[in-house]
Design a protein around this motif. Structure first.
Motif, PDB file in Angstrom:
ATOM      1  N   THR A 182     -15.633 -43.544  11.980  1.00 56.22           N
ATOM      2  CA  THR A 182     -15.396 -43.313  13.399  1.00 56.22           C
ATOM      3  C   THR A 182     -15.912 -44.498  14.206  1.00 56.22           C
ATOM      4  OG1 THR A 182     -17.531 -42.251  13.801  1.00 56.22           O
ATOM      5  CG2 THR A 182     -15.698 -40.836  13.045  1.00 56.22           C
ATOM      6  N   GLY A 183     -15.491 -44.563  15.460  1.00 57.97           N
ATOM      7  CA  GLY A 183     -16.011 -45.592  16.343  1.00 57.97           C
ATOM      8  C   GLY A 183     -17.506 -45.469  16.544  1.00 57.97           C
ATOM      9  N   THR A 184     -18.003 -44.243  16.589  1.00 55.77           N
ATOM     10  CA  THR A 184     -19.440 -44.016  16.735  1.00 55.77           C
ATOM     11  C   THR A 184     -20.205 -44.546  15.538  1.00 55.77           C
ATOM     12  OG1 THR A 184     -19.078 -42.062  18.121  1.00 55.77           O
ATOM     13  CG2 THR A 184     -21.226 -42.251  17.036  1.00 55.77           C
ATOM     14  N   GLU A 185     -19.668 -44.316  14.345  1.00 61.46           N
ATOM     15  CA  GLU A 185     -20.320 -44.837  13.135  1.00 61.46           C
ATOM     16  C   GLU A 185     -20.334 -46.361  13.139  1.00 61.46           C
ATOM     17  OE1 GLU A 185     -19.644 -41.666   9.560  1.00 61.46           O
ATOM     18  OE2 GLU A 185     -17.813 -42.565  10.389  1.00 61.46           O
ATOM     19  N   SER A 220     -32.107 -45.911  20.529  1.00 59.42           N
ATOM     20  CA  SER A 220     -32.217 -44.475  20.809  1.00 59.42           C
ATOM     21  C   SER A 220     -30.869 -43.834  21.115  1.00 59.42           C
ATOM     22  CB  SER A 220     -33.172 -44.242  21.982  1.00 59.42           C
ATOM     23  OG  SER A 220     -32.697 -44.896  23.154  1.00 59.42           O
ATOM     24  N   LYS A 221     -29.869 -44.642  21.465  1.00 53.95           N
ATOM     25  CA  LYS A 221     -28.529 -44.134  21.743  1.00 53.95           C
ATOM     26  C   LYS A 221     -27.584 -44.334  20.562  1.00 53.95           C
ATOM     27  CE  LYS A 221     -28.945 -44.882  26.730  1.00 53.95           C
ATOM     28  NZ  LYS A 221     -28.368 -45.562  27.918  1.00 53.95           N
ATOM     29  N   ASN A 222     -28.158 -44.704  19.415  1.00 53.52           N
ATOM     30  CA  ASN A 222     -27.395 -44.925  18.186  1.00 53.52           C
ATOM     31  C   ASN A 222     -26.384 -46.061  18.293  1.00 53.52           C
ATOM     32  OD1 ASN A 222     -28.621 -43.072  16.422  1.00 53.52           O
ATOM     33  ND2 ASN A 222     -27.456 -41.383  17.318  1.00 53.52           N
ATOM     34  N   ASN A 223     -26.739 -47.076  19.082  1.00 54.02           N
ATOM     35  CA  ASN A 223     -25.985 -48.322  19.098  1.00 54.02           C
ATOM     36  C   ASN A 223     -26.798 -49.382  18.370  1.00 54.02           C
ATOM     37  OD1 ASN A 223     -23.637 -47.603  20.677  1.00 54.02           O
ATOM     38  ND2 ASN A 223     -25.002 -47.480  22.447  1.00 54.02           N
ATOM     39  N   GLY A 224     -26.183 -50.038  17.412  1.00 47.84           N
ATOM     40  CA  GLY A 224     -26.899 -51.029  16.632  1.00 47.84           C
ATOM     41  C   GLY A 224     -27.036 -52.357  17.356  1.00 47.84           C
ATOM     42  N   TYR A 225     -28.241 -52.943  17.316  1.00 45.16           N
ATOM     43  CA  TYR A 225     -28.494 -54.254  17.916  1.00 45.16           C
ATOM     44  C   TYR A 225     -29.245 -55.123  16.912  1.00 45.16           C
ATOM     45  CZ  TYR A 225     -27.132 -52.333  22.450  1.00 45.16           C
ATOM     46  OH  TYR A 225     -26.425 -51.757  23.482  1.00 45.16           O
ATOM     47  N   GLY A 226     -29.046 -56.427  17.013  1.00 48.63           N
ATOM     48  CA  GLY A 226     -29.578 -57.341  16.015  1.00 48.63           C
ATOM     49  C   GLY A 226     -31.069 -57.589  16.129  1.00 48.63           C
ATOM     50  N   ALA A 283     -20.373 -48.300  15.763  1.00 47.45           N
ATOM     51  CA  ALA A 283     -21.352 -48.747  16.756  1.00 47.45           C
ATOM     52  C   ALA A 283     -22.776 -48.600  16.235  1.00 47.45           C
ATOM     53  CB  ALA A 283     -21.178 -47.971  18.048  1.00 47.45           C
ATOM     54  N   THR A 284     -23.050 -47.503  15.563  1.00 48.37           N
ATOM     55  CA  THR A 284     -24.385 -47.279  15.005  1.00 48.37           C
ATOM     56  C   THR A 284     -24.727 -48.329  13.964  1.00 48.37           C
ATOM     57  OG1 THR A 284     -24.230 -44.898  15.397  1.00 48.37           O
ATOM     58  CG2 THR A 284     -25.843 -45.628  13.769  1.00 48.37           C
ATOM     59  N   ASN A 285     -23.747 -48.676  13.133  1.00 55.95           N
ATOM     60  CA  ASN A 285     -23.980 -49.652  12.072  1.00 55.95           C
ATOM     61  C   ASN A 285     -23.972 -51.088  12.592  1.00 55.95           C
ATOM     62  OD1 ASN A 285     -24.431 -49.999   9.192  1.00 55.95           O
ATOM     63  ND2 ASN A 285     -22.435 -51.036   9.166  1.00 55.95           N
ATOM     64  N   GLY A 286     -23.360 -51.307  13.754  1.00 56.36           N
ATOM     65  CA  GLY A 286     -23.248 -52.666  14.271  1.00 56.36           C
ATOM     66  C   GLY A 286     -22.150 -53.466  13.604  1.00 56.36           C
ATOM     67  N   ASP A 287     -20.982 -52.848  13.409  1.00 55.06           N
ATOM     68  CA  ASP A 287     -19.852 -53.510  12.753  1.00 55.06           C
ATOM     69  C   ASP A 287     -18.959 -54.170  13.804  1.00 55.06           C
ATOM     70  OD1 ASP A 287     -20.864 -52.489  10.408  1.00 55.06           O
ATOM     71  OD2 ASP A 287     -19.347 -50.918  10.198  1.00 55.06           O
ATOM     72  N   LEU A 288     -18.769 -55.475  13.689  1.00 56.12           N
ATOM     73  CA  LEU A 288     -18.044 -56.250  14.686  1.00 56.12           C
ATOM     74  C   LEU A 288     -16.779 -56.873  14.107  1.00 56.12           C
ATOM     75  CD1 LEU A 288     -21.047 -58.201  16.273  1.00 56.12           C
ATOM     76  CD2 LEU A 288     -19.868 -56.223  17.243  1.00 56.12           C
ATOM     77  N   CYS A 289     -15.811 -57.070  14.983  1.00 56.08           N
ATOM     78  CA  CYS A 289     -14.637 -57.870  14.675  1.00 56.08           C
ATOM     79  C   CYS A 289     -14.669 -59.118  15.547  1.00 56.08           C
ATOM     80  CB  CYS A 289     -13.344 -57.093  14.935  1.00 56.08           C
ATOM     81  SG  CYS A 289     -11.842 -58.090  14.714  1.00 56.08           S
ATOM     82  N   ILE A 290     -14.497 -60.280  14.920  1.00 54.02           N
ATOM     83  CA  ILE A 290     -14.359 -61.539  15.642  1.00 54.02           C
ATOM     84  C   ILE A 290     -12.885 -61.939  15.603  1.00 54.02           C
ATOM     85  CG2 ILE A 290     -14.993 -63.960  15.783  1.00 54.02           C
ATOM     86  CD1 ILE A 290     -17.344 -62.119  16.306  1.00 54.02           C
ATOM     87  N   THR A 291     -12.282 -62.084  16.779  1.00 57.23           N
ATOM     88  CA  THR A 291     -10.891 -62.518  16.867  1.00 57.23           C
ATOM     89  C   THR A 291     -10.865 -63.969  17.329  1.00 57.23           C
ATOM     90  OG1 THR A 291     -10.192 -60.284  17.508  1.00 57.23           O
ATOM     91  CG2 THR A 291      -8.633 -62.073  17.913  1.00 57.23           C
ATOM     92  N   ARG A 292     -10.059 -64.784  16.641  1.00 56.63           N
ATOM     93  CA  ARG A 292      -9.855 -66.164  17.088  1.00 56.63           C
ATOM     94  C   ARG A 292      -8.479 -66.263  17.746  1.00 56.63           C
ATOM     95  NH1 ARG A 292     -10.381 -71.151  12.957  1.00 56.63           N
ATOM     96  NH2 ARG A 292      -8.514 -70.199  12.048  1.00 56.63           N
ATOM     97  N   LEU A 293      -8.429 -66.858  18.942  1.00 48.81           N
ATOM     98  CA  LEU A 293      -7.190 -67.051  19.671  1.00 48.81           C
ATOM     99  C   LEU A 293      -7.028 -68.529  20.028  1.00 48.81           C
ATOM    100  CD1 LEU A 293      -8.849 -64.358  21.097  1.00 48.81           C
ATOM    101  CD2 LEU A 293      -6.497 -63.957  21.818  1.00 48.81           C
ATOM    102  N   ASP A 294      -5.782 -68.951  20.224  1.00 53.41           N
ATOM    103  CA  ASP A 294      -5.569 -70.281  20.770  1.00 53.41           C
ATOM    104  C   ASP A 294      -5.640 -70.205  22.288  1.00 53.41           C
ATOM    105  OD1 ASP A 294      -3.071 -69.342  21.693  1.00 53.41           O
ATOM    106  OD2 ASP A 294      -1.977 -70.237  20.018  1.00 53.41           O
ATOM    107  N   TRP A 295      -5.492 -71.347  22.952  1.00 55.83           N
ATOM    108  CA  TRP A 295      -5.646 -71.362  24.401  1.00 55.83           C
ATOM    109  C   TRP A 295      -4.362 -71.002  25.128  1.00 55.83           C
ATOM    110  CZ3 TRP A 295      -9.526 -75.706  26.181  1.00 55.83           C
ATOM    111  CH2 TRP A 295     -10.807 -75.379  25.688  1.00 55.83           C
ATOM    112  N   GLN A 296      -3.397 -70.455  24.363  1.00 56.06           N
ATOM    113  CA  GLN A 296      -2.244 -69.806  24.979  1.00 56.06           C
ATOM    114  C   GLN A 296      -2.385 -68.283  24.914  1.00 56.06           C
ATOM    115  OE1 GLN A 296      -1.681 -72.663  22.768  1.00 56.06           O
ATOM    116  NE2 GLN A 296      -1.892 -73.662  24.776  1.00 56.06           N
ATOM    117  N   GLY A 297      -3.482 -67.816  24.306  1.00 53.54           N
ATOM    118  CA  GLY A 297      -3.765 -66.392  24.246  1.00 53.54           C
ATOM    119  C   GLY A 297      -3.221 -65.688  23.022  1.00 53.54           C
TER     120      GLY A 297
END
Length: 356
Positions: free
Chosen positions: A101-104, A158-164, A106-120
């Protein structure tokens, strides 16, 4: 885009012809009473005039995930844009045996990095499992790619959001899924025992800014030479205690250029069940002197004010042409939605470019 009166000099033209305004004329009403503590000797530089209206760069472009933009940074050498989002609900990554789930995520701190060009256009993505919330990222160009700097070793709050709890550096690899202990990741602990660690890179001076919390209460920023930090020597050029003015709306990002730290705070618009907006914008950009910890200027931003939902998300420095690095843009990021029923998030970017 900016609205200027035909037949008259724009405010920007007037400032350039006049040689700029004095500091006193540009300080917001709350400025000089909001100093944090600081210890620094950072060389003087120009700063962005935060009263300069914002230009639109991209409006409502899709990223790899359907969740809100968290932060972004520029590879000014290769003309790439990198964005950070939490991984969306239902996404199954290589090696995973079930959906999360999205909540899981966020709790785990799982990120997606998207690379875009400068045309979007999207030209790559990678996934970071257990890294953090993505409040700020940094980009260090390398050949035709880049090293990314992010938080890592996420721990839920405390809000179950993961931070580094650490800082990570790794090379962008399209399609890769990595963890903090992956062999291609180098981790740093500049302030032992700190949490909510994030970084931003100043592409003009090659410095790295580090935001962190100590003792669970006090927010600090430190500024380092990037090469020295990368070598594992954590001797700051400056350290600032976050000014009290930033304890209001939600903190949404920061960046640094020269003598000044820039921060973004604010909340998303809210709506009733008919789609009528029930809150006005409270997005603010603040400039802070690294040498004194003093808030130099704090201004409300109306950039993208017609966006539906409109949540401020991230700051970054763009150098449109590396042959003229003195021409720079301070970019503000925003997340938005189509409507109450169409909630997949889009990303928009606006910039200020008047240096005084």
């Amino acid at each position: 885009m900016k609205r200027e009166t035909p037949g008259h000099l724009s405010r920007r033209q007037v400032l350039r012809r006049a040689g700029g305004l004095t500091a006193a004329a540009l300080v917001g009403s709350a400025a000089l009473t909001q100093a944090g503590t600081a210890s620094a000797a950072v060389a003087a530089s120009k700063r962005f005039d935060l009263t300069d209206p914002s230009d639109e760069w991209f409006r409502e472009i899709p990223l790899n995930e359907t969740r809100i933009l968290q932060s972004f940074a520029f590879d000014n050498t290769n003309k790439h844009l990198y964005t950070a989002q939490l991984v969306q609900d239902g996404r199954v990554l290589p090696g995973e045996t079930r959906t999360y789930t999205g909540t899981e995520r966020a709790t785990n701190g799982d990120l997606c990095i998207t690379r875009l060009d400068w045309q979007g256009y999207i030209i790559g993505r990678m996934y970071l499992k257990g890294f953090g919330h993505g409040v700020s990222i940094g980009v260090e160009p390398s050949g035709n790619s880049a090293y990314l700097w992010t938080e890592s070793d996420s721990v839920p709050d405390s809000k179950n959001n993961g931070y580094g709890t650490k800082i990570a550096r790794f090379k962008f690899a399209n399609g890769a899924v990595i963890r903090p202990d992956s062999p291609q990741v180098t981790r740093y602990t500049p302030v032992a025992g700190s949490d909510h660690n994030t970084v931003a890179i100043d592409p003009v001076t090659n410095r790295i800014a580090h935001r962190y919390r100590i003792n669970g209460t006090t927010w600090k920023y430190s500024l380092y030479d990037l090469a020295t930090f990368k070598a594992g020597t954590f001797t700051p050029l400056a350290t600032i205690t976050q000014p009290s003015v930033l304890t209001g709306p939600t903190f949404q990002g920061y960046t640094s250029m020269g003598q000044y730290l820039y921060t973004l705070d604010g909340d998303a618009y809210t709506y009733d069940d008919t789609g009528k907006q029930t809150s006005t914008g409270n997005t603010y950009v603040t400039s802070i002197d690294w040498n004194t910890g003093t808030v130099y200027e704090r201004r409300q931003s109306k950039a993208g004010e017609s966006l539906f939902y409109r949540e401020p998300e991230g700051l970054a420095i763009q150098i449109p042409d590396m042959s003229t690095p003195t021409v720079a843009r301070l970019h503000l990021g925003f997340g938005s939605e189509e409507s109450l029923s169409q909630t997949d998030k889009k990303a928009s970017f606006y910039y200020k470019d008047l240096l005084v």
